[in-house]
Design a protein around this motif. Sequence first.
Motif, PDB file in Angstrom:
ATOM      1  N   PRO A 173     -18.013  -6.628 -11.920  1.00  0.00           N
ATOM      2  CA  PRO A 173     -17.843  -7.759 -12.895  1.00  0.00           C
ATOM      3  C   PRO A 173     -18.492  -7.712 -14.260  1.00  0.00           C
ATOM      4  CG  PRO A 173     -19.578  -8.147 -11.117  1.00  0.00           C
ATOM      5  CD  PRO A 173     -18.685  -6.950 -10.796  1.00  0.00           C
ATOM      6  N   TYR A 174     -19.480  -6.711 -14.281  1.00  0.00           N
ATOM      7  CA  TYR A 174     -20.163  -6.674 -15.661  1.00  0.00           C
ATOM      8  C   TYR A 174     -19.273  -5.726 -16.397  1.00  0.00           C
ATOM      9  CZ  TYR A 174     -24.175  -8.973 -13.977  1.00  0.00           C
ATOM     10  OH  TYR A 174     -25.102  -9.938 -13.061  1.00  0.00           O
ATOM     11  N   TRP A 175     -18.529  -4.914 -15.777  1.00  0.00           N
ATOM     12  CA  TRP A 175     -17.909  -3.952 -16.753  1.00  0.00           C
ATOM     13  C   TRP A 175     -16.525  -4.852 -17.399  1.00  0.00           C
ATOM     14  CZ3 TRP A 175     -12.522  -2.777 -15.417  1.00  0.00           C
ATOM     15  CH2 TRP A 175     -11.961  -1.725 -16.208  1.00  0.00           C
ATOM     16  N   LEU A 176     -16.076  -5.679 -16.388  1.00  0.00           N
ATOM     17  CA  LEU A 176     -15.005  -6.608 -16.642  1.00  0.00           C
ATOM     18  C   LEU A 176     -15.511  -7.762 -17.922  1.00  0.00           C
ATOM     19  CD1 LEU A 176     -13.747  -7.806 -13.189  1.00  0.00           C
ATOM     20  CD2 LEU A 176     -12.314  -6.299 -15.015  1.00  0.00           C
TER      21      LEU A 176
ATOM     22  N   PRO B  97     -14.358   5.414 -12.838  1.00  0.00           N
ATOM     23  CA  PRO B  97     -14.706   5.470 -11.309  1.00  0.00           C
ATOM     24  C   PRO B  97     -15.811   4.406 -11.404  1.00  0.00           C
ATOM     25  CG  PRO B  97     -14.718   7.673 -12.234  1.00  0.00           C
ATOM     26  CD  PRO B  97     -14.413   6.867 -13.352  1.00  0.00           C
ATOM     27  N   ILE B  98     -15.765   3.729 -10.064  1.00  0.00           N
ATOM     28  CA  ILE B  98     -16.333   2.555  -9.703  1.00  0.00           C
ATOM     29  C   ILE B  98     -17.802   2.717  -9.718  1.00  0.00           C
ATOM     30  CG2 ILE B  98     -16.298   2.697  -7.246  1.00  0.00           C
ATOM     31  CD1 ILE B  98     -16.545  -0.681  -9.074  1.00  0.00           C
ATOM     32  N   GLU B  99     -18.378   4.226  -9.556  1.00  0.00           N
ATOM     33  CA  GLU B  99     -19.674   4.375  -9.603  1.00  0.00           C
ATOM     34  C   GLU B  99     -20.434   4.482 -10.938  1.00  0.00           C
ATOM     35  OE1 GLU B  99     -17.727   5.948  -6.018  1.00  0.00           O
ATOM     36  OE2 GLU B  99     -17.188   6.265  -8.486  1.00  0.00           O
ATOM     37  N   LEU B 100     -19.369   4.797 -12.137  1.00  0.00           N
ATOM     38  CA  LEU B 100     -19.987   4.613 -13.478  1.00  0.00           C
ATOM     39  C   LEU B 100     -19.991   3.141 -13.988  1.00  0.00           C
ATOM     40  CD1 LEU B 100     -18.023   7.561 -14.984  1.00  0.00           C
ATOM     41  CD2 LEU B 100     -20.332   7.614 -13.916  1.00  0.00           C
ATOM     42  N   GLN B 101     -18.938   2.432 -13.407  1.00  0.00           N
ATOM     43  CA  GLN B 101     -19.230   1.168 -13.774  1.00  0.00           C
ATOM     44  C   GLN B 101     -20.407   0.253 -13.171  1.00  0.00           C
ATOM     45  OE1 GLN B 101     -15.555  -1.548 -12.921  1.00  0.00           O
ATOM     46  NE2 GLN B 101     -14.539   0.590 -12.662  1.00  0.00           N
ATOM     47  N   GLU B 102     -20.606   0.876 -11.950  1.00  0.00           N
ATOM     48  CA  GLU B 102     -21.938   0.261 -11.282  1.00  0.00           C
ATOM     49  C   GLU B 102     -23.259   0.411 -11.917  1.00  0.00           C
ATOM     50  OE1 GLU B 102     -21.190   1.416  -7.175  1.00  0.00           O
ATOM     51  OE2 GLU B 102     -20.059  -0.305  -6.875  1.00  0.00           O
ATOM     52  N   GLN B 103     -23.154   1.762 -12.473  1.00  0.00           N
ATOM     53  CA  GLN B 103     -24.383   2.420 -13.242  1.00  0.00           C
ATOM     54  C   GLN B 103     -24.424   1.477 -14.542  1.00  0.00           C
ATOM     55  OE1 GLN B 103     -24.079   6.533 -13.831  1.00  0.00           O
ATOM     56  NE2 GLN B 103     -23.818   6.945 -11.417  1.00  0.00           N
ATOM     57  N   PHE B 104     -23.404   1.303 -15.350  1.00  0.00           N
ATOM     58  CA  PHE B 104     -23.446   0.366 -16.575  1.00  0.00           C
ATOM     59  C   PHE B 104     -23.775  -0.782 -16.184  1.00  0.00           C
ATOM     60  CE2 PHE B 104     -21.019  -2.486 -19.157  1.00  0.00           C
ATOM     61  CZ  PHE B 104     -21.678  -1.968 -20.238  1.00  0.00           C
ATOM     62  N   ALA B 105     -23.457  -1.426 -14.934  1.00  0.00           N
ATOM     63  CA  ALA B 105     -23.805  -2.538 -14.627  1.00  0.00           C
ATOM     64  C   ALA B 105     -25.489  -2.999 -14.573  1.00  0.00           C
ATOM     65  CB  ALA B 105     -23.280  -3.304 -13.283  1.00  0.00           C
ATOM     66  N   VAL B 106     -25.847  -1.687 -14.074  1.00  0.00           N
ATOM     67  CA  VAL B 106     -27.520  -1.815 -14.012  1.00  0.00           C
ATOM     68  C   VAL B 106     -28.049  -2.086 -15.576  1.00  0.00           C
ATOM     69  CG1 VAL B 106     -29.579  -0.560 -13.438  1.00  0.00           C
ATOM     70  CG2 VAL B 106     -27.821  -0.456 -11.758  1.00  0.00           C
ATOM     71  N   PHE B 107     -27.458  -1.119 -16.331  1.00  0.00           N
ATOM     72  CA  PHE B 107     -27.824  -1.400 -17.630  1.00  0.00           C
ATOM     73  C   PHE B 107     -27.701  -2.551 -18.317  1.00  0.00           C
ATOM     74  CE2 PHE B 107     -27.046  -0.799 -21.975  1.00  0.00           C
ATOM     75  CZ  PHE B 107     -28.196  -0.423 -22.720  1.00  0.00           C
ATOM     76  N   VAL B 108     -26.728  -3.295 -17.959  1.00  0.00           N
ATOM     77  CA  VAL B 108     -26.466  -4.439 -18.515  1.00  0.00           C
ATOM     78  C   VAL B 108     -27.590  -5.541 -17.880  1.00  0.00           C
ATOM     79  CG1 VAL B 108     -24.788  -6.567 -18.710  1.00  0.00           C
ATOM     80  CG2 VAL B 108     -23.870  -4.165 -18.885  1.00  0.00           C
ATOM     81  N   ARG B 109     -27.817  -5.592 -16.584  1.00  0.00           N
ATOM     82  CA  ARG B 109     -28.645  -6.638 -16.129  1.00  0.00           C
ATOM     83  C   ARG B 109     -30.013  -6.309 -16.726  1.00  0.00           C
ATOM     84  NH1 ARG B 109     -25.649  -5.272 -11.530  1.00  0.00           N
ATOM     85  NH2 ARG B 109     -26.976  -4.023 -10.735  1.00  0.00           N
ATOM     86  N   GLN B 110     -30.311  -5.156 -16.954  1.00  0.00           N
ATOM     87  CA  GLN B 110     -31.661  -4.901 -17.692  1.00  0.00           C
ATOM     88  C   GLN B 110     -31.831  -5.109 -18.990  1.00  0.00           C
ATOM     89  OE1 GLN B 110     -32.027  -0.591 -16.964  1.00  0.00           O
ATOM     90  NE2 GLN B 110     -33.060  -0.680 -15.096  1.00  0.00           N
ATOM     91  N   SER B 111     -30.614  -5.132 -19.503  1.00  0.00           N
ATOM     92  CA  SER B 111     -30.615  -5.716 -21.259  1.00  0.00           C
ATOM     93  C   SER B 111     -30.629  -7.138 -21.139  1.00  0.00           C
ATOM     94  CB  SER B 111     -29.239  -5.096 -21.675  1.00  0.00           C
ATOM     95  OG  SER B 111     -29.378  -3.639 -21.792  1.00  0.00           O
ATOM     96  N   ASP B 112     -30.001  -7.769 -20.079  1.00  0.00           N
ATOM     97  CA  ASP B 112     -29.969  -9.189 -20.016  1.00  0.00           C
ATOM     98  C   ASP B 112     -31.417  -9.745 -19.615  1.00  0.00           C
ATOM     99  OD1 ASP B 112     -27.311  -9.506 -20.474  1.00  0.00           O
ATOM    100  OD2 ASP B 112     -26.873  -9.750 -18.329  1.00  0.00           O
ATOM    101  N   LYS B 113     -32.218  -8.983 -19.017  1.00  0.00           N
ATOM    102  CA  LYS B 113     -33.464  -9.728 -18.584  1.00  0.00           C
ATOM    103  C   LYS B 113     -34.346  -9.596 -19.875  1.00  0.00           C
ATOM    104  CE  LYS B 113     -37.700  -8.523 -15.839  1.00  0.00           C
ATOM    105  NZ  LYS B 113     -38.064  -7.712 -14.704  1.00  0.00           N
ATOM    106  N   SER B 114     -34.168  -8.228 -20.568  1.00  0.00           N
ATOM    107  CA  SER B 114     -34.758  -8.489 -21.979  1.00  0.00           C
ATOM    108  C   SER B 114     -34.472  -9.407 -22.802  1.00  0.00           C
ATOM    109  CB  SER B 114     -34.668  -6.997 -22.587  1.00  0.00           C
ATOM    110  OG  SER B 114     -35.164  -6.026 -21.832  1.00  0.00           O
TER     111      SER B 114
END
Length: 379
Positions: A295-298, A338-355
Amino acid sequence: MAKYRFDQIAINSTEKKKPVEEDRFTYLGLEHLDSGTLKVTRFGSEVAPIGEKLVMHKGDVLFGKRRAYQKKVAIAPFDGIFSAHGMVLRPKEDVIDKDFFPLFISSDYFLDAAIKISVGSLSPTINWRDLKKLEFELPDMDTQRKLAEVLWSINDTMEAYKRLISATDELVKSQFIERFGKPGTDPFRWGLTTLGKCCELNPRKPKGINTDDSYSFVAMPSVSEDGRIDASVERPYSEVCKGFTYFAENDVLFAKITPCMENGKGGVAKGLKNGVGFGSTEFHVLRPIKGVSDPYWLYIITMFSKFRSDAEKVMTGTGGQRRVPITYLSEYSITLPPIELQEQFAVFVRQSDKSKFELEQALSELTATYKRIIAENLG
């Protein structure tokens, strides 16, 4: 405090000129002004503007008199021309301090009073003949100077927080480009496909939904322009089962109607009551496909300015009822990593969202302090 008519406080400059080619570089339209900030960050036009425009000088206060409810006020950053749908205001310095003047014009005290005298339905506008008669209370000049010093200090800090928030958003987009390439390109040779094949668009409401439960209700104002969705409002199924858009946990909401689409309204739906939500019919819903899309990639795809500007070009309808057709999303060309790369990016997005959330909290507190000081000293 003394009370003054607005024409005792401000000069409404009506000097105009018909633009020539070089004026396009120093043109400011209402579209260049942002609510909540006195700073101008965008300006200019691809071609010389048509029709007479107001002459502005550096330091003038620019006020959007058309659709004043948008509360657009800014300080002219240079000499140039300004939209005829605005006003160019200057302080009468025997009554109001020049540094306090833009803070006064941008205050809710002034704007709320001005909005009340707007005339017209489709594009309500403020007329000078009505505005000049409004009366406002002002503190003495010494108090104005002290207020200006305090308020500008707070304002500068608020602008610094806004820059940090904006920088966080840009960092997320730059990370997207670094990991996947610009939307619509295929630098890593994963192959181009369409967005419609990477997610389910506007999914249908499931037949087995519990009709006795309550669910989250998300109206358009509950969705921010920076990815926040307020899902705290709950309504029983009987009130939302018809006439509203259905979505579920982790679906992406995309505002399809003008000006919400252009402004960037959208986000990932999280924390929904019973995992389901209903909301405005002006949302398109993008549902990630398990093992295919995150979802975060989308969501970040939909936040790129080119994605939004291209969407604007294909909107259908007229006036304030223009909408992005679902075919734009379904046919949008995109590479599928690949979904694995999307999910790694999602972790980065959520961390950025927290900041970003922490910065937004600090900004909210400063804004509340700013407005409290204004309210205590005006009106």
